[in-house]
Design a protein around this motif. Structure first.
Motif, mmCIF file in Angstrom:
data_model
loop_
_atom_site.group_PDB
_atom_site.id
_atom_site.type_symbol
_atom_site.label_atom_id
_atom_site.label_comp_id
_atom_site.label_asym_id
_atom_site.label_seq_id
_atom_site.Cartn_x
_atom_site.Cartn_y
_atom_site.Cartn_z
ATOM 1 N N CYS A 1 0.780 -1.203 -0.162
ATOM 2 C CA CYS A 1 0.064 -0.172 -0.010
ATOM 3 C C CYS A 1 0.927 1.175 -0.007
ATOM 4 O O CYS A 1 0.223 2.166 0.031
ATOM 5 C CB CYS A 1 -1.026 0.042 1.285
ATOM 6 S SG CYS A 1 -0.148 0.137 2.843
ATOM 7 N N GLY A 2 2.013 1.213 0.033
ATOM 8 C CA GLY A 2 3.124 2.375 0.102
ATOM 9 C C GLY A 2 3.142 3.218 1.301
ATOM 10 O O GLY A 2 3.749 4.208 1.225
ATOM 11 N N THR A 3 2.819 2.530 2.319
ATOM 12 C CA THR A 3 2.678 3.450 3.706
ATOM 13 C C THR A 3 4.324 3.265 4.009
ATOM 14 O O THR A 3 4.975 2.433 3.894
ATOM 15 C CB THR A 3 2.138 2.811 4.884
ATOM 16 O OG1 THR A 3 0.625 2.830 4.591
ATOM 17 C CG2 THR A 3 2.223 3.207 6.233
ATOM 18 N N LEU A 4 4.902 4.650 4.425
ATOM 19 C CA LEU A 4 6.111 4.586 4.973
ATOM 20 C C LEU A 4 6.501 3.797 6.250
ATOM 21 O O LEU A 4 5.719 4.026 7.280
ATOM 22 C CB LEU A 4 6.554 6.118 5.189
ATOM 23 C CG LEU A 4 8.042 6.589 5.430
ATOM 24 C CD1 LEU A 4 8.847 6.085 4.249
ATOM 25 C CD2 LEU A 4 8.040 7.751 5.632
ATOM 26 N N LEU A 5 7.304 2.691 6.151
ATOM 27 C CA LEU A 5 7.652 2.204 7.289
ATOM 28 C C LEU A 5 8.875 2.787 7.833
ATOM 29 O O LEU A 5 9.036 2.278 9.369
ATOM 30 C CB LEU A 5 7.811 0.605 6.936
ATOM 31 C CG LEU A 5 6.654 -0.164 6.047
ATOM 32 C CD1 LEU A 5 7.220 -1.255 5.593
ATOM 33 C CD2 LEU A 5 5.601 -0.317 7.110
ATOM 34 N N GLY A 6 9.930 3.058 7.286
ATOM 35 C CA GLY A 6 11.126 3.615 7.643
ATOM 36 C C GLY A 6 11.914 4.349 6.751
ATOM 37 O O GLY A 6 11.330 4.356 5.744
ATOM 38 N N VAL A 7 13.038 4.763 7.472
ATOM 39 C CA VAL A 7 13.899 5.713 6.319
ATOM 40 C C VAL A 7 15.245 5.081 6.495
ATOM 41 O O VAL A 7 15.906 4.757 7.610
ATOM 42 C CB VAL A 7 13.866 6.844 6.321
ATOM 43 C CG1 VAL A 7 14.947 7.608 5.692
ATOM 44 C CG2 VAL A 7 12.557 7.537 6.491
ATOM 45 N N GLU A 8 15.885 4.521 5.546
ATOM 46 C CA GLU A 8 17.200 3.921 5.438
ATOM 47 C C GLU A 8 18.200 5.147 5.338
ATOM 48 O O GLU A 8 18.304 5.699 4.292
ATOM 49 C CB GLU A 8 17.507 2.755 4.398
ATOM 50 C CG GLU A 8 18.692 1.931 4.447
ATOM 51 C CD GLU A 8 18.875 0.884 3.431
ATOM 52 O OE1 GLU A 8 17.895 0.734 2.739
ATOM 53 O OE2 GLU A 8 19.717 0.473 3.161
#
Ligand SMILES: [Zn+2]
Length: 67
Positions: free
Chosen positions: A14-21
């Motif tokens: 769904c494209g929800t932001l899970l985290g940032v690398e």
């Protein structure tokens, strides 16, 4: 030069932001808590419950790869 190797980790469904690398480390936020993790990470999307997996390698461990 500033290293801007930043990559958003989004739910594959769904494209929800899970985290940032960022520089080989995965930054996760949950309310006021923040986590910085490396290695294999599994997240269950808060919106659609899709299982998402990523392997986050520390920068020094990736020195053998092309930059
Ligand atoms: Zn999702």
């Amino acid at each position: 030069m500033i290293d801007r190797s930043e990559h958003e980790w989004r739910c594959r469904s769904c494209g929800t932001l899970l985290g940032v690398e960022r520089q080989g480390k995965l930054h996760l936020k949950y309310k006021t808590a923040q986590y910085v993790v490396t290695g294999p990470v599994t997240a269950i999307c808060r919106r659609c419950s899709e299982l998402n997996e990523i392997t986050c390698a520390p920068a020094d461990a990736a020195s053998g790869r092309a930059a």
